[in-house]
Motif scaffolding. Structure first.
Motif, PDB file in Angstrom:
ATOM      1  N   MET A 129      20.570 -41.589 -94.332  1.00 46.79           N
ATOM      2  CA  MET A 129      20.675 -42.452 -95.674  1.00 46.79           C
ATOM      3  C   MET A 129      19.814 -43.941 -95.981  1.00 46.79           C
ATOM      4  O   MET A 129      19.853 -44.383 -96.930  1.00 46.79           O
ATOM      5  CB  MET A 129      22.000 -42.742 -96.095  1.00 46.79           C
ATOM      6  N   GLU A 130      19.263 -44.174 -94.763  1.00 43.84           N
ATOM      7  CA  GLU A 130      18.917 -45.641 -94.655  1.00 43.84           C
ATOM      8  C   GLU A 130      17.519 -45.914 -95.687  1.00 43.84           C
ATOM      9  O   GLU A 130      17.527 -46.626 -96.219  1.00 43.84           O
ATOM     10  CB  GLU A 130      18.413 -46.101 -93.311  1.00 43.84           C
ATOM     11  N   ASP A 131      16.972 -44.930 -95.800  1.00 44.16           N
ATOM     12  CA  ASP A 131      15.684 -44.851 -96.324  1.00 44.16           C
ATOM     13  C   ASP A 131      15.982 -45.033 -97.919  1.00 44.16           C
ATOM     14  O   ASP A 131      15.411 -46.010 -98.777  1.00 44.16           O
ATOM     15  CB  ASP A 131      14.573 -43.748 -96.493  1.00 44.16           C
ATOM     16  N   GLU A 132      17.026 -44.082 -98.439  1.00 38.26           N
ATOM     17  CA  GLU A 132      17.236 -44.457-100.091  1.00 38.26           C
ATOM     18  C   GLU A 132      18.081 -45.783-100.114  1.00 38.26           C
ATOM     19  O   GLU A 132      17.848 -46.402-101.225  1.00 38.26           O
ATOM     20  CB  GLU A 132      18.272 -43.271-100.194  1.00 38.26           C
ATOM     21  N   ARG A 133      18.791 -46.143 -99.286  1.00 34.85           N
ATOM     22  CA  ARG A 133      19.611 -47.448 -99.489  1.00 34.85           C
ATOM     23  C   ARG A 133      18.395 -48.403 -99.325  1.00 34.85           C
ATOM     24  O   ARG A 133      18.706 -49.526-100.210  1.00 34.85           O
ATOM     25  CB  ARG A 133      20.415 -47.750 -98.246  1.00 34.85           C
ATOM     26  N   ASP A 158      16.823 -49.132-102.684  1.00 35.00           N
ATOM     27  CA  ASP A 158      17.720 -49.745-103.511  1.00 35.00           C
ATOM     28  C   ASP A 158      17.709 -51.182-103.158  1.00 35.00           C
ATOM     29  O   ASP A 158      17.540 -52.122-104.010  1.00 35.00           O
ATOM     30  CB  ASP A 158      19.277 -49.393-103.484  1.00 35.00           C
ATOM     31  N   LEU A 159      17.991 -51.869-102.107  1.00 30.42           N
ATOM     32  CA  LEU A 159      17.991 -52.993-101.620  1.00 30.42           C
ATOM     33  C   LEU A 159      16.612 -53.908-102.029  1.00 30.42           C
ATOM     34  O   LEU A 159      16.625 -54.914-102.532  1.00 30.42           O
ATOM     35  CB  LEU A 159      18.336 -53.105-100.024  1.00 30.42           C
ATOM     36  N   GLU A 160      15.352 -53.191-101.508  1.00 31.97           N
ATOM     37  CA  GLU A 160      14.179 -53.864-102.140  1.00 31.97           C
ATOM     38  C   GLU A 160      14.296 -53.885-103.718  1.00 31.97           C
ATOM     39  O   GLU A 160      13.416 -54.928-104.007  1.00 31.97           O
ATOM     40  CB  GLU A 160      13.003 -52.930-101.769  1.00 31.97           C
ATOM     41  N   ARG A 161      14.407 -53.111-104.350  1.00 36.42           N
ATOM     42  CA  ARG A 161      14.647 -53.172-105.948  1.00 36.42           C
ATOM     43  C   ARG A 161      15.394 -54.538-106.249  1.00 36.42           C
ATOM     44  O   ARG A 161      15.328 -55.101-107.313  1.00 36.42           O
ATOM     45  CB  ARG A 161      15.079 -52.169-106.700  1.00 36.42           C
ATOM     46  N   VAL A 212      20.950 -50.776 -93.527  1.00 34.33           N
ATOM     47  CA  VAL A 212      20.976 -51.414 -94.905  1.00 34.33           C
ATOM     48  C   VAL A 212      22.424 -51.170 -95.515  1.00 34.33           C
ATOM     49  O   VAL A 212      22.906 -51.958 -96.525  1.00 34.33           O
ATOM     50  CB  VAL A 212      20.124 -50.370 -95.839  1.00 34.33           C
ATOM     51  N   LEU A 213      23.170 -50.136 -95.211  1.00 32.59           N
ATOM     52  CA  LEU A 213      24.445 -49.930 -95.397  1.00 32.59           C
ATOM     53  C   LEU A 213      25.520 -51.106 -95.235  1.00 32.59           C
ATOM     54  O   LEU A 213      26.186 -51.786 -96.306  1.00 32.59           O
ATOM     55  CB  LEU A 213      25.188 -48.479 -94.767  1.00 32.59           C
ATOM     56  N   GLN A 214      25.096 -51.753 -94.139  1.00 31.46           N
ATOM     57  CA  GLN A 214      26.073 -53.186 -93.638  1.00 31.46           C
ATOM     58  C   GLN A 214      25.611 -54.097 -94.931  1.00 31.46           C
ATOM     59  O   GLN A 214      26.440 -54.828 -95.403  1.00 31.46           O
ATOM     60  CB  GLN A 214      25.495 -53.577 -92.285  1.00 31.46           C
ATOM     61  N   GLU A 215      24.404 -54.101 -95.214  1.00 25.72           N
ATOM     62  CA  GLU A 215      23.952 -55.311 -96.391  1.00 25.72           C
ATOM     63  C   GLU A 215      24.488 -54.875 -97.660  1.00 25.72           C
ATOM     64  O   GLU A 215      25.077 -55.779 -98.335  1.00 25.72           O
ATOM     65  CB  GLU A 215      22.330 -55.189 -96.237  1.00 25.72           C
TER      66      GLU A 215
END
Length: 190
Positions: free
Chosen positions: A67-71, A74-77, A134-137
């Motif tokens: 799931m990291e790429d999708e997450r 989002d984080l980059e946006r 990224v989930l952690q973030e």
């Protein structure tokens, strides 16, 4: 012709994922997983994963990594402006919902739902398989946003409950039969 170590490891992973999803990670018999993987030696799981818990860890790590790429997108946006709390919730839940789209993902959801109630957001945000992801973030953002409304302790509890409830509901949908309009993956999108 004998299998390579990587092929055997993958076969054990796939068999363990299916057995853990259908029988429970604590109930599935190692002997059955090994047989499903086409192996004869019950110690194959210990050799490749260290233990049943090691196999579970591998399943969870691969699930989070999937799931990291999708997450990350989002984080980059969100770097341009702090997102609304609802957007962060969507960012946490949507990749989980996307797991409904294939068999491996549906099995992952069923396994994740088994361990979700055993976690605490405080530890989950800083421990494997979430550590360094990224989930952690995203979870940290969610806790920070919710903390502004209700304080950190209540926010951690609410975030944990959100993740457990969403994962549990998605796992139930993952068990649904094909053709059931309430459980067909394409009818539930975020």
């Amino acid at each position: 012709m004998s299998r390579s170590s990587a092929e055997t490891r993958q076969a054990l992973y796939a068999a363990g994922l299916r057995r853990f999803a259908t029988e429970g990670w604590r109930s599935a018999r190692v002997r059955d997983i090994v047989a499903d993987a086409g192996q004869a030696n019950d110690s194959a799981i210990n050799y490749h994963f260290g233990s049943r818990s090691g196999l579970l860890g591998e399943i969870l790590n691969r699930g989070v990594a999937r799931m990291e790429d999708e997450r990350r997108a989002d984080l980059e946006r969100w770097t341009a402006a702090t997102p609304e709390l609802g957007e962060v919730v969507r960012g946490v839940v949507a990749p989980l919902a996307d797991l409904l789209l294939d068999d491996e993902g549906r099995c992952l959801l069923r396994v994740i739902a088994q361990v979700g109630p055993l976690t605490e957001v405080g530890r989950t945000v800083t421990a494997a398989p979430v550590e360094g992801t990224v989930l952690q973030e995203q979870l940290a953002l969610l806790v920070a946003g919710a903390s502004q409304r209700c304080g950190e302790e209540v926010a951690r509890h609410r975030v944990r409950q959100l993740v457990v409830m969403a994962t549990s509901e998605l796992a139930v949908r993952a068990e649904g039969e094909v053709g059931d309009p309430l459980r067909t993956p394409n009818t539930w999108r975020i």
